[in-house]
Write a protein that holds these residues in place. Sequence first.
Motif, PDB file in Angstrom:
ATOM      1  N   ALA A  52      14.521  15.714  65.598  1.00  0.00           N
ATOM      2  CA  ALA A  52      15.677  15.714  66.500  1.00  0.00           C
ATOM      3  C   ALA A  52      16.911  15.826  65.633  1.00  0.00           C
ATOM      4  N   ILE A  53      17.970  16.465  66.143  1.00  0.00           N
ATOM      5  CA  ILE A  53      19.237  16.487  65.403  1.00  0.00           C
ATOM      6  C   ILE A  53      20.311  15.843  66.263  1.00  0.00           C
ATOM      7  N   LEU A  54      21.053  14.958  65.611  1.00  0.00           N
ATOM      8  CA  LEU A  54      22.181  14.267  66.241  1.00  0.00           C
ATOM      9  C   LEU A  54      23.015  15.244  67.049  1.00  0.00           C
TER      10      LEU A  54
ATOM     11  N   SER B 119      26.370  16.203  68.057  1.00  0.00           N
ATOM     12  CA  SER B 119      27.756  15.955  67.671  1.00  0.00           C
ATOM     13  C   SER B 119      28.328  17.283  67.205  1.00  0.00           C
ATOM     14  N   ASP B 120      29.316  17.265  66.347  1.00  0.00           N
ATOM     15  CA  ASP B 120      29.843  18.507  65.808  1.00  0.00           C
ATOM     16  C   ASP B 120      30.352  18.274  64.393  1.00  0.00           C
ATOM     17  N   ILE B 121      30.463  19.347  63.610  1.00  0.00           N
ATOM     18  CA  ILE B 121      30.996  19.184  62.255  1.00  0.00           C
ATOM     19  C   ILE B 121      32.499  18.877  62.280  1.00  0.00           C
TER      20      ILE B 121
ATOM     21  N   ASP C   1      33.655  17.429  79.384  1.00  0.00           N
ATOM     22  CA  ASP C   1      33.717  18.499  78.389  1.00  0.00           C
ATOM     23  C   ASP C   1      32.884  18.122  77.165  1.00  0.00           C
ATOM     24  N   PHE C   2      32.855  19.040  76.205  1.00  0.00           N
ATOM     25  CA  PHE C   2      31.977  18.879  75.043  1.00  0.00           C
ATOM     26  C   PHE C   2      32.294  17.619  74.231  1.00  0.00           C
ATOM     27  N   MET C   3      33.569  17.355  73.925  1.00  0.00           N
ATOM     28  CA  MET C   3      33.905  16.180  73.115  1.00  0.00           C
ATOM     29  C   MET C   3      33.630  14.877  73.866  1.00  0.00           C
TER      30      MET C   3
ATOM     31  N   VAL D 236      23.826  19.440  55.328  1.00  0.00           N
ATOM     32  CA  VAL D 236      25.222  19.866  55.174  1.00  0.00           C
ATOM     33  C   VAL D 236      25.302  21.346  55.545  1.00  0.00           C
ATOM     34  N   PHE D 237      26.123  21.648  56.562  1.00  0.00           N
ATOM     35  CA  PHE D 237      26.286  23.027  57.028  1.00  0.00           C
ATOM     36  C   PHE D 237      27.470  23.674  56.317  1.00  0.00           C
ATOM     37  N   ASP D 238      27.153  24.660  55.475  1.00  0.00           N
ATOM     38  CA  ASP D 238      28.217  25.426  54.813  1.00  0.00           C
ATOM     39  C   ASP D 238      28.197  26.828  55.430  1.00  0.00           C
TER      40      ASP D 238
ATOM     41  N   MET E 146      15.021  23.576  65.461  1.00  0.00           N
ATOM     42  CA  MET E 146      15.806  24.784  65.660  1.00  0.00           C
ATOM     43  C   MET E 146      17.293  24.445  65.639  1.00  0.00           C
ATOM     44  N   MET E 147      18.057  25.165  64.822  1.00  0.00           N
ATOM     45  CA  MET E 147      19.497  24.937  64.794  1.00  0.00           C
ATOM     46  C   MET E 147      20.067  25.162  66.189  1.00  0.00           C
ATOM     47  N   ARG E 148      20.900  24.212  66.618  1.00  0.00           N
ATOM     48  CA  ARG E 148      21.497  24.180  67.965  1.00  0.00           C
ATOM     49  C   ARG E 148      20.427  24.057  69.056  1.00  0.00           C
ATOM     50  N   GLN E 149      19.362  23.256  68.741  1.00  0.00           N
ATOM     51  CA  GLN E 149      18.290  23.142  69.731  1.00  0.00           C
ATOM     52  C   GLN E 149      18.750  22.469  71.024  1.00  0.00           C
ATOM     53  N   ALA E 150      19.789  21.629  70.928  1.00  0.00           N
ATOM     54  CA  ALA E 150      20.402  21.071  72.138  1.00  0.00           C
ATOM     55  C   ALA E 150      21.623  21.933  72.429  1.00  0.00           C
ATOM     56  N   GLY E 151      21.737  22.430  73.633  1.00  0.00           N
ATOM     57  CA  GLY E 151      22.916  23.260  73.898  1.00  0.00           C
ATOM     58  C   GLY E 151      22.792  24.130  75.133  1.00  0.00           C
ATOM     59  N   ARG E 152      23.718  25.087  75.194  1.00  0.00           N
ATOM     60  CA  ARG E 152      23.950  25.796  76.455  1.00  0.00           C
ATOM     61  C   ARG E 152      22.825  26.694  76.930  1.00  0.00           C
ATOM     62  N   TYR E 153      21.828  27.024  76.076  1.00  0.00           N
ATOM     63  CA  TYR E 153      20.719  27.840  76.588  1.00  0.00           C
ATOM     64  C   TYR E 153      19.838  27.011  77.529  1.00  0.00           C
TER      65      TYR E 153
ATOM     66  N   GLY F 120      17.492  31.169  61.176  1.00  0.00           N
ATOM     67  CA  GLY F 120      18.443  31.278  60.071  1.00  0.00           C
ATOM     68  C   GLY F 120      19.855  30.856  60.447  1.00  0.00           C
ATOM     69  N   HIS F 121      20.094  30.643  61.749  1.00  0.00           N
ATOM     70  CA  HIS F 121      21.366  30.120  62.240  1.00  0.00           C
ATOM     71  C   HIS F 121      21.096  29.643  63.666  1.00  0.00           C
ATOM     72  N   GLY F 122      22.146  29.234  64.388  1.00  0.00           N
ATOM     73  CA  GLY F 122      21.918  28.645  65.708  1.00  0.00           C
ATOM     74  C   GLY F 122      21.362  29.613  66.738  1.00  0.00           C
TER      75      GLY F 122
ATOM     76  N   GLU G 142      36.648  30.632  73.381  1.00  0.00           N
ATOM     77  CA  GLU G 142      37.331  30.895  72.119  1.00  0.00           C
ATOM     78  C   GLU G 142      36.918  29.969  70.983  1.00  0.00           C
ATOM     79  N   GLY G 143      36.055  29.029  71.267  1.00  0.00           N
ATOM     80  CA  GLY G 143      35.611  28.114  70.222  1.00  0.00           C
ATOM     81  C   GLY G 143      36.637  27.039  69.911  1.00  0.00           C
ATOM     82  N   PRO G 144      36.412  26.339  68.782  1.00  0.00           N
ATOM     83  CA  PRO G 144      37.259  25.178  68.462  1.00  0.00           C
ATOM     84  C   PRO G 144      38.650  25.573  67.982  1.00  0.00           C
TER      85      PRO G 144
ATOM     86  N   TYR H  37      40.529  20.647  69.897  1.00  0.00           N
ATOM     87  CA  TYR H  37      40.269  20.949  71.305  1.00  0.00           C
ATOM     88  C   TYR H  37      39.489  22.250  71.405  1.00  0.00           C
ATOM     89  N   PHE H  38      38.847  22.444  72.536  1.00  0.00           N
ATOM     90  CA  PHE H  38      38.029  23.648  72.741  1.00  0.00           C
ATOM     91  C   PHE H  38      38.614  24.460  73.877  1.00  0.00           C
ATOM     92  N   GLU H  39      38.859  25.727  73.618  1.00  0.00           N
ATOM     93  CA  GLU H  39      39.342  26.602  74.677  1.00  0.00           C
ATOM     94  C   GLU H  39      38.163  27.478  75.104  1.00  0.00           C
TER      95      GLU H  39
HETATM   96  O1  CP3 Z   1      21.552  20.913  68.472  1.00  0.00           O
HETATM   97  C1  CP3 Z   1      22.212  20.874  67.427  1.00  0.00           C
HETATM   98  O2  CP3 Z   1      22.094  21.733  66.520  1.00  0.00           O
HETATM   99  C2  CP3 Z   1      23.132  19.684  67.187  1.00  0.00           C
HETATM  100  C3  CP3 Z   1      24.510  19.807  67.545  1.00  0.00           C
HETATM  101  C4  CP3 Z   1      25.477  20.689  66.771  1.00  0.00           C
HETATM  102  C5  CP3 Z   1      26.592  21.265  67.425  1.00  0.00           C
HETATM  103  N1  CP3 Z   1      27.375  21.863  66.492  1.00  0.00           N
HETATM  104  C6  CP3 Z   1      26.853  21.171  68.881  1.00  0.00           C
HETATM  105  C7  CP3 Z   1      27.814  22.101  69.492  1.00  0.00           C
HETATM  106  C8  CP3 Z   1      25.578  21.019  65.415  1.00  0.00           C
HETATM  107  C9  CP3 Z   1      24.621  20.711  64.294  1.00  0.00           C
HETATM  108  C10 CP3 Z   1      26.795  21.740  65.251  1.00  0.00           C
HETATM  109  C11 CP3 Z   1      27.289  22.216  63.943  1.00  0.00           C
HETATM  110  C12 CP3 Z   1      28.437  23.124  63.885  1.00  0.00           C
HETATM  111  N2  CP3 Z   1      29.570  23.120  64.664  1.00  0.00           N
HETATM  112  C13 CP3 Z   1      28.606  24.118  62.881  1.00  0.00           C
HETATM  113  C14 CP3 Z   1      27.661  24.372  61.730  1.00  0.00           C
HETATM  114  C15 CP3 Z   1      26.454  25.120  62.124  1.00  0.00           C
HETATM  115  C16 CP3 Z   1      26.740  26.511  62.606  1.00  0.00           C
HETATM  116  O3  CP3 Z   1      26.439  26.785  63.781  1.00  0.00           O
HETATM  117  O4  CP3 Z   1      27.218  27.329  61.802  1.00  0.00           O
HETATM  118  C17 CP3 Z   1      29.829  24.753  63.127  1.00  0.00           C
HETATM  119  C18 CP3 Z   1      30.426  25.900  62.342  1.00  0.00           C
HETATM  120  C19 CP3 Z   1      30.439  24.120  64.253  1.00  0.00           C
HETATM  121  C20 CP3 Z   1      31.777  24.385  64.831  1.00  0.00           C
HETATM  122  C21 CP3 Z   1      31.690  24.714  66.262  1.00  0.00           C
HETATM  123  N3  CP3 Z   1      31.417  23.817  67.271  1.00  0.00           N
HETATM  124  C22 CP3 Z   1      31.881  25.971  66.854  1.00  0.00           C
HETATM  125  C23 CP3 Z   1      32.212  27.242  66.097  1.00  0.00           C
HETATM  126  C24 CP3 Z   1      31.707  25.797  68.226  1.00  0.00           C
HETATM  127  C25 CP3 Z   1      31.914  26.821  69.287  1.00  0.00           C
HETATM  128  C26 CP3 Z   1      30.884  27.873  69.205  1.00  0.00           C
HETATM  129  C27 CP3 Z   1      30.047  27.818  70.425  1.00  0.00           C
HETATM  130  O5  CP3 Z   1      28.822  27.861  70.281  1.00  0.00           O
HETATM  131  O6  CP3 Z   1      30.659  27.783  71.501  1.00  0.00           O
HETATM  132  C28 CP3 Z   1      31.372  24.443  68.466  1.00  0.00           C
HETATM  133  C29 CP3 Z   1      31.060  23.828  69.762  1.00  0.00           C
HETATM  134  C30 CP3 Z   1      29.671  23.275  69.908  1.00  0.00           C
HETATM  135  N4  CP3 Z   1      29.039  22.464  69.010  1.00  0.00           N
HETATM  136  C31 CP3 Z   1      28.815  23.439  71.029  1.00  0.00           C
HETATM  137  C32 CP3 Z   1      27.659  22.694  70.785  1.00  0.00           C
HETATM  138  C33 CP3 Z   1      26.466  22.510  71.688  1.00  0.00           C
HETATM  139  C34 CP3 Z   1      29.136  24.236  72.272  1.00  0.00           C
HETATM  140  C35 CP3 Z   1      30.030  23.387  73.106  1.00  0.00           C
HETATM  141  C36 CP3 Z   1      29.798  23.602  74.561  1.00  0.00           C
HETATM  142  O7  CP3 Z   1      28.919  22.922  75.136  1.00  0.00           O
HETATM  143  O8  CP3 Z   1      30.499  24.445  75.132  1.00  0.00           O
END
Ligand code: CP3
Length: 354
Positions: free
Chosen positions: A72-74, A76-78, A45-47, A206-208, A25-32, A326-328, A95-97, A90-92
């Motif tokens: 599993a998916i690494l 990290s971030d794009i 923080d995230f970085m 590759v995420f486009d 699942m896209m974004r399977q690791a994360g805030r949910y 189809g997306h995260g 507001e995202g990146p 930086y992340f606010e």
């Molecule tokens: O579990 C996974 O899918 C692996 C980790 C992963 C992250 N970002 C972690 C992340 C992957 C594959 C990404 C890719 C990514 N990052 C994309 C392409 C895929 C997509 O979703 O369209 C893009 C456009 C980004 C840029 C990015 N990074 C945004 C727009 C944001 C903020 C949006 C948000 O969800 O808050 C991030 C931050 C980010 N990357 C988080 C995570 C878990 C949230 C950070 C946090 O913990 O607050």
Amino acid sequence: MTELKNDRYLRALLRQSVDRTPIWMMRQAGRYLPEYREVRAQAGDFMALCKNPELASEVTLQPLRRFPFDAAILFSDILTIPDAMGLGLYFETGEGPKFSRPIQSRADVDKIGIPDPECELQYVMNAVRQIRHDLKGSVPLIGFSGSPWTLATYMVEGGSSKAFTKIKKMMYAEPETLHSLLDKLADSVILYLNAQIKAGAQSVMVFDTWGGVLTPRDYRDFSLQYMHKIVDGLIKEHDGNQVPVTLFTKNGGMWLEQIAATGCDAIGLDWTINIEDAKARVGGQVALQGNMDPSMLYAPAQRIRDEVAQILAGFGEGSGHVFNLGHGIHLDVPPENVDIFVNAVHELSIPYHK
Ligand code: CP3
């Protein structure tokens, strides 16, 4: 290297037979996941989390402890590449990146270099090595990068965008400047993904995310051309195993034939196309990944199962399908619904793989 216990994901990408449809699942690791939020707080923080290999590995493995995902998916971030190019990521909160030094001119493009993956981006490779070690061969590890176009949108806009006016202005008023940036990004992505493969990534994606905001001609010239260059530049085999590559253009359903023609192994689909139509168009050439609407995970259990059944029936018999959203995943989805989703895919897909 430890033997891979579950290779369904890699086999499906190569259109080899499987016992059931693999899912991740896209974004399977994360805030949910509450356990993710806890580790992120611990990291600061995230970085900081991305830069700590043990913690990055821990959050990569968290969803696999809860759900029977096939990959599993690494973690990290794009945006690690533009950060390594010196743009100051930086992340606010909320507001995202953002970048403190966005690209505004030809001079800015000329100044940036191509990051050495084992130098400025070594923390990513260390995370890959740590995750491979910790996975103990349970499932394959997916490495990833942003597409040059998608990375450039963040670099030129200075963060997320709705109308993409700054980068489109550059595209139409100064196309050579943008091409120069995209070319540097493509070279950087090739080095970065090949380093991930050498460090242990068994497949790459590759995420486009923003290719779909372009006209068909501009998509070909400013996004697809550079993804094609990346596919050509990637290591095809490592440790005696093929390393499949997936290209995902969100909103790219109208361009499947052109995407398949890059020589990629699989295409990621969002939810705006029926998978049966996608299969009829390019199923003979590539595997397909997707394509459930992430918002379906807000629905009651039976509605989720019905949707899974529809998508599985749409793809029909045989291999070449990796189930995914189809997306995260949205951050307020109840984790219990993910369990319903994953189990539905495994259970309901068995009859399609006799
Ligand atoms: O579990 C996974 O899918 C692996 C980790 C992963 C992250 N970002 C972690 C992340 C992957 C594959 C990404 C890719 C990514 N990052 C994309 C392409 C895929 C997509 O979703 O369209 C893009 C456009 C980004 C840029 C990015 N990074 C945004 C727009 C944001 C903020 C949006 C948000 O969800 O808050 C991030 C931050 C980010 N990357 C988080 C995570 C878990 C949230 C950070 C946090 O913990 O607050």
